[in-house]
Write a protein that holds these residues in place. Structure first.
Motif, PDB file in Angstrom:
ATOM      1  N   VAL A  30     -33.599 -82.197 -38.741  1.00  8.15           N
ATOM      2  CA  VAL A  30     -33.654 -82.972 -37.617  1.00  8.15           C
ATOM      3  C   VAL A  30     -34.791 -83.580 -37.296  1.00  8.15           C
ATOM      4  CG1 VAL A  30     -32.436 -82.723 -35.471  1.00  8.15           C
ATOM      5  CG2 VAL A  30     -31.526 -81.315 -37.414  1.00  8.15           C
ATOM      6  N   PRO A  31     -34.820 -84.751 -36.993  1.00  9.55           N
ATOM      7  CA  PRO A  31     -35.633 -85.330 -36.173  1.00  9.55           C
ATOM      8  C   PRO A  31     -36.287 -84.663 -34.918  1.00  9.55           C
ATOM      9  CG  PRO A  31     -34.391 -87.069 -36.701  1.00  9.55           C
ATOM     10  CD  PRO A  31     -33.618 -85.866 -36.924  1.00  9.55           C
ATOM     11  N   SER A  32     -37.403 -84.374 -34.831  1.00  9.07           N
ATOM     12  CA  SER A  32     -38.250 -83.554 -33.833  1.00  9.07           C
ATOM     13  C   SER A  32     -39.815 -83.712 -33.944  1.00  9.07           C
ATOM     14  CB  SER A  32     -37.629 -82.120 -33.790  1.00  9.07           C
ATOM     15  OG  SER A  32     -38.335 -81.389 -34.943  1.00  9.07           O
ATOM     16  N   PRO A  33     -40.453 -83.091 -32.875  1.00 11.02           N
ATOM     17  CA  PRO A  33     -41.871 -83.091 -32.895  1.00 11.02           C
ATOM     18  C   PRO A  33     -42.326 -82.397 -34.192  1.00 11.02           C
ATOM     19  CG  PRO A  33     -41.305 -83.036 -30.687  1.00 11.02           C
ATOM     20  CD  PRO A  33     -40.104 -82.973 -31.436  1.00 11.02           C
ATOM     21  N   VAL A  34     -41.669 -81.240 -34.489  1.00  8.25           N
ATOM     22  CA  VAL A  34     -41.995 -80.647 -35.506  1.00  8.25           C
ATOM     23  C   VAL A  34     -41.379 -81.406 -36.826  1.00  8.25           C
ATOM     24  CG1 VAL A  34     -41.616 -78.282 -36.870  1.00  8.25           C
ATOM     25  CG2 VAL A  34     -41.515 -78.411 -34.335  1.00  8.25           C
ATOM     26  N   PHE A  35     -40.667 -81.919 -37.194  1.00  3.29           N
ATOM     27  CA  PHE A  35     -40.174 -82.767 -38.216  1.00  3.29           C
ATOM     28  C   PHE A  35     -41.472 -83.774 -38.374  1.00  3.29           C
ATOM     29  CE2 PHE A  35     -38.243 -86.397 -40.228  1.00  3.29           C
ATOM     30  CZ  PHE A  35     -37.753 -85.737 -41.439  1.00  3.29           C
ATOM     31  N   ASP A  36     -41.810 -84.330 -37.413  1.00  2.00           N
ATOM     32  CA  ASP A  36     -42.953 -85.539 -37.495  1.00  2.00           C
ATOM     33  C   ASP A  36     -44.365 -84.724 -37.898  1.00  2.00           C
ATOM     34  OD1 ASP A  36     -40.935 -87.137 -36.654  1.00  2.00           O
ATOM     35  OD2 ASP A  36     -41.863 -87.338 -34.466  1.00  2.00           O
ATOM     36  N   LEU A  37     -44.538 -83.765 -37.246  1.00  3.28           N
ATOM     37  CA  LEU A  37     -45.803 -82.942 -38.051  1.00  3.28           C
ATOM     38  C   LEU A  37     -45.625 -82.544 -39.411  1.00  3.28           C
ATOM     39  CD1 LEU A  37     -46.415 -80.607 -34.752  1.00  3.28           C
ATOM     40  CD2 LEU A  37     -47.784 -82.674 -35.694  1.00  3.28           C
ATOM     41  N   LEU A  38     -44.541 -82.143 -39.786  1.00  6.45           N
ATOM     42  CA  LEU A  38     -44.406 -81.815 -41.157  1.00  6.45           C
ATOM     43  C   LEU A  38     -44.610 -82.827 -41.960  1.00  6.45           C
ATOM     44  CD1 LEU A  38     -41.250 -79.345 -40.622  1.00  6.45           C
ATOM     45  CD2 LEU A  38     -43.806 -78.629 -41.171  1.00  6.45           C
ATOM     46  N   ALA A  39     -43.835 -84.115 -41.441  1.00  3.83           N
ATOM     47  CA  ALA A  39     -43.876 -85.338 -42.521  1.00  3.83           C
ATOM     48  C   ALA A  39     -45.134 -85.958 -42.553  1.00  3.83           C
ATOM     49  CB  ALA A  39     -42.964 -86.562 -41.819  1.00  3.83           C
ATOM     50  N   ALA A  40     -45.965 -85.669 -41.502  1.00  2.00           N
ATOM     51  CA  ALA A  40     -47.479 -86.347 -41.339  1.00  2.00           C
ATOM     52  C   ALA A  40     -48.374 -85.559 -42.251  1.00  2.00           C
ATOM     53  CB  ALA A  40     -47.877 -86.429 -39.853  1.00  2.00           C
ATOM     54  N   HIS A  41     -48.261 -84.018 -42.210  1.00  4.18           N
ATOM     55  CA  HIS A  41     -48.954 -83.264 -42.929  1.00  4.18           C
ATOM     56  C   HIS A  41     -48.305 -82.740 -44.177  1.00  4.18           C
ATOM     57  CE1 HIS A  41     -50.666 -83.409 -38.842  1.00  4.18           C
ATOM     58  NE2 HIS A  41     -51.887 -83.426 -39.396  1.00  4.18           N
ATOM     59  N   GLY A  42     -47.570 -83.704 -45.061  1.00  7.04           N
ATOM     60  CA  GLY A  42     -46.831 -83.295 -45.983  1.00  7.04           C
ATOM     61  C   GLY A  42     -47.536 -82.273 -47.272  1.00  7.04           C
ATOM     62  N   PRO A  43     -48.607 -82.852 -47.728  1.00 10.24           N
ATOM     63  CA  PRO A  43     -49.299 -81.868 -48.686  1.00 10.24           C
ATOM     64  C   PRO A  43     -49.630 -80.477 -48.225  1.00 10.24           C
ATOM     65  CG  PRO A  43     -50.121 -84.131 -48.707  1.00 10.24           C
ATOM     66  CD  PRO A  43     -49.190 -83.997 -47.435  1.00 10.24           C
ATOM     67  N   LEU A  44     -50.160 -80.396 -46.850  1.00 12.93           N
ATOM     68  CA  LEU A  44     -50.547 -79.270 -46.222  1.00 12.93           C
ATOM     69  C   LEU A  44     -49.345 -78.208 -46.208  1.00 12.93           C
ATOM     70  CD1 LEU A  44     -52.828 -77.395 -45.337  1.00 12.93           C
ATOM     71  CD2 LEU A  44     -52.597 -78.526 -42.897  1.00 12.93           C
ATOM     72  N   VAL A  45     -48.367 -78.925 -45.789  1.00 12.02           N
ATOM     73  CA  VAL A  45     -47.113 -78.129 -45.245  1.00 12.02           C
ATOM     74  C   VAL A  45     -46.659 -77.621 -47.186  1.00 12.02           C
ATOM     75  CG1 VAL A  45     -44.734 -78.144 -44.924  1.00 12.02           C
ATOM     76  CG2 VAL A  45     -46.563 -79.229 -43.423  1.00 12.02           C
ATOM     77  N   ALA A  46     -46.600 -78.387 -47.857  1.00 14.34           N
ATOM     78  CA  ALA A  46     -46.213 -78.118 -49.374  1.00 14.34           C
ATOM     79  C   ALA A  46     -47.096 -76.849 -49.699  1.00 14.34           C
ATOM     80  CB  ALA A  46     -46.392 -79.113 -50.366  1.00 14.34           C
ATOM     81  N   ALA A  47     -48.632 -76.853 -49.616  1.00 19.41           N
ATOM     82  CA  ALA A  47     -49.369 -75.858 -50.007  1.00 19.41           C
ATOM     83  C   ALA A  47     -49.205 -74.462 -49.330  1.00 19.41           C
ATOM     84  CB  ALA A  47     -50.670 -76.249 -49.791  1.00 19.41           C
ATOM     85  N   ALA A  48     -48.897 -74.721 -47.900  1.00 17.20           N
ATOM     86  CA  ALA A  48     -48.404 -73.599 -47.377  1.00 17.20           C
ATOM     87  C   ALA A  48     -46.904 -72.937 -47.650  1.00 17.20           C
ATOM     88  CB  ALA A  48     -48.460 -73.825 -45.821  1.00 17.20           C
ATOM     89  N   ALA A  49     -46.153 -73.645 -47.860  1.00 17.63           N
ATOM     90  CA  ALA A  49     -44.884 -73.273 -48.480  1.00 17.63           C
ATOM     91  C   ALA A  49     -45.057 -72.451 -49.753  1.00 17.63           C
ATOM     92  CB  ALA A  49     -43.722 -74.314 -48.342  1.00 17.63           C
ATOM     93  N   GLY A  50     -45.899 -73.148 -50.509  1.00 18.98           N
ATOM     94  CA  GLY A  50     -45.964 -72.303 -51.869  1.00 18.98           C
ATOM     95  C   GLY A  50     -46.776 -70.972 -51.672  1.00 18.98           C
ATOM     96  N   ALA A  51     -47.667 -71.153 -50.832  1.00 20.50           N
ATOM     97  CA  ALA A  51     -48.428 -69.839 -50.733  1.00 20.50           C
ATOM     98  C   ALA A  51     -47.605 -68.707 -50.067  1.00 20.50           C
ATOM     99  CB  ALA A  51     -49.619 -70.096 -49.974  1.00 20.50           C
ATOM    100  N   ALA A  52     -46.743 -69.314 -49.305  1.00 15.46           N
ATOM    101  CA  ALA A  52     -45.812 -67.988 -48.785  1.00 15.46           C
ATOM    102  C   ALA A  52     -44.736 -67.591 -49.693  1.00 15.46           C
ATOM    103  CB  ALA A  52     -44.965 -68.921 -47.465  1.00 15.46           C
ATOM    104  N   ALA A  53     -44.238 -68.727 -50.543  1.00 16.05           N
ATOM    105  CA  ALA A  53     -43.222 -68.048 -51.482  1.00 16.05           C
ATOM    106  C   ALA A  53     -44.151 -67.432 -52.593  1.00 16.05           C
ATOM    107  CB  ALA A  53     -42.765 -69.451 -52.363  1.00 16.05           C
ATOM    108  N   LEU A  54     -45.191 -67.553 -53.081  1.00 14.46           N
ATOM    109  CA  LEU A  54     -46.104 -66.624 -53.924  1.00 14.46           C
ATOM    110  C   LEU A  54     -46.212 -65.469 -53.150  1.00 14.46           C
ATOM    111  CD1 LEU A  54     -47.618 -66.399 -56.715  1.00 14.46           C
ATOM    112  CD2 LEU A  54     -49.630 -67.274 -55.532  1.00 14.46           C
ATOM    113  N   ALA A  55     -46.640 -65.329 -52.068  1.00 17.07           N
ATOM    114  CA  ALA A  55     -46.894 -63.895 -51.335  1.00 17.07           C
ATOM    115  C   ALA A  55     -45.649 -63.339 -51.258  1.00 17.07           C
ATOM    116  CB  ALA A  55     -47.235 -64.180 -49.972  1.00 17.07           C
ATOM    117  N   ALA A  56     -44.568 -63.747 -51.066  1.00 17.23           N
ATOM    118  CA  ALA A  56     -43.248 -63.072 -50.951  1.00 17.23           C
ATOM    119  C   ALA A  56     -42.968 -62.558 -52.486  1.00 17.23           C
ATOM    120  CB  ALA A  56     -42.219 -64.037 -50.670  1.00 17.23           C
TER     121      ALA A  56
END
Length: 361
Positions: free
Chosen positions: A142-168
């Motif tokens: 859903v469009p929101s300030p958080v959505f805009d931040l995630l879209a603006a920092h896509g590679p960083l967000v993807a790396a953080a999500a991958g790290a979280a999945a690996l840690a889990a």
């Protein structure tokens, strides 16, 4: 250990107070006062009604988890304990002392303090997991300030999500290997995993816990919408949902004063970043905090009634124990001395008298 806990408690309080001070410094005290002014009797009654429904659902969730762990807990007792815990969470710093109290109370009543604490931890964890899952799903779609931040920092967000999945994944693998051992830690891991399956993931409890958690989350969002409408916001639920969910997630951060602090800071930032008024976001957060306290107010009545009952029990005179009637002393029978009649000297050749038992026959 006690020193570290004291330091951590003070850091948590200072963190919440620091956030509030920063928000007040940037936006002034007017938004805080507006949070009080916008509330009326109808708004407070609505908060009480929504709070009653969410408290009952939360108590039901606790019953399901506790019974899954083999403990007895009626819905009536769970509701009273949950109301008291909500009031103490809202009135005392830290926001968790009420939950600690109900965990200890139930554990002692059941004779298993550890299991009582784990039941409360699992019950609260279920609610937080549902909040995080729904919050992440809404924030990334859903469009929101958080959505805009995630879209603006896509590679960083993807790396953080991958790290979280690996840690889990590593945590899951580590727990599986640990369970196979024979150490004390392995036994604790096996117990914990079995209780998670029985309390949260079983066919008997899982659906109920999920439904109750989702309904409780809907109740919190409804209370936020009541506060938003009272503060004059005309935004739709779809527009406000990401901001409100972000505030609910922030409330779980362990730096608050009775729930205050991160919620107000996040709401002010989110509303300002969304092109809405940051002051209005702060007013909505303050109004929500007051409504949440009003919804938990019946817990104060539960606490007072229990304190009075305990005091009356302590002041009641204990039933006097009558001494057992004294037994009459048994008479002492003293045997009379047996006198032996000594025969007189007789002449030789005279017939002697016969004796029987010392008495002449």
């Amino acid at each position: 250990m006690d020193v570290n806990r004291s330091i951590w408690a003070w850091l948590r309080l200072m963190g919440g107070a620091g956030i509030l001070a920063l928000v007040m410094w940037r936006l002034g005290t007017g938004a805080f006062l507006d949070g009080l002014r916008v509330l009326d009797a109808g708004t407070l009654l609505a908060a009480l009604g929504i709070g009653a429904a969410t408290t009952l659902l939360s108590a039901w969730r606790w019953c399901l988890v506790a019974r899954g762990l083999g403990m007895r807990l009626t819905l009536k007792d769970a509701t009273a304990d949950y109301y008291q815990a909500l009031f103490l969470n809202a009135a005392l710093p830290g926001g968790i002392l009420g939950d600690v109290g109900r965990a200890v109370r139930h554990g002692k009543d059941e004779g298993d303090l550890g299991r009582g604490v784990r039941a409360v931890v699992l019950e609260r964890t279920a609610g937080q997991i549902v909040l995080l899952l729904v919050g992440v799903a809404v924030l990334v779609s859903v469009p929101s300030p958080v959505f805009d931040l995630l879209a603006a920092h896509g590679p960083l967000v993807a790396a953080a999500a991958g790290a979280a999945a690996l840690a889990a994944a590593l945590i899951v693998l580590g727990l599986r290997r640990l369970r196979a051992g024979r150490s004390k830690a392995a036994g604790v891991a096996r117990t914990g995993m079995s209780e998670i399956r029985a309390g949260l993931l079983s066919r008997r409890n899982g659906p109920g816990v999920l439904v109750a958690s989702a309904a409780v989350l809907a109740g919190h969002l409804a209370t936020f919408m009541v506060a938003a409408r009272a503060a004059g916001s005309a935004a739709s639920l779809l527009e406000l949902a990401p901001l409100l969910l972000l505030a609910l997630i922030a409330m779980g951060l362990p730096i608050n004063i009775g729930g205050w602090g991160p919620r107000e800071g996040v709401m002010a930032w989110a509303f300002g970043a969304a092109g809405l008024s940051a002051a209005q976001g702060l007013t909505i957060a303050v109004a929500y905090g007051i409504l949440a306290f009003v919804a938990a107010a019946p817990g104060a009545a539960v606490l007072v009634v229990r304190l009075l009952a305990r005091r009356s029990e302590q002041a009641a005179p204990q039933p006097s124990q009558r001494p057992a009637p004294a037994m009459a002393a048994a008479p002492v029978v003293v045997p009379l001395p047996v006198t032996r009649k000594i025969p007189a000297m007789v002449r030789v050749g005279t017939r002697q008298p016969a004796y029987s038992g010392g008495v002449a026959a």
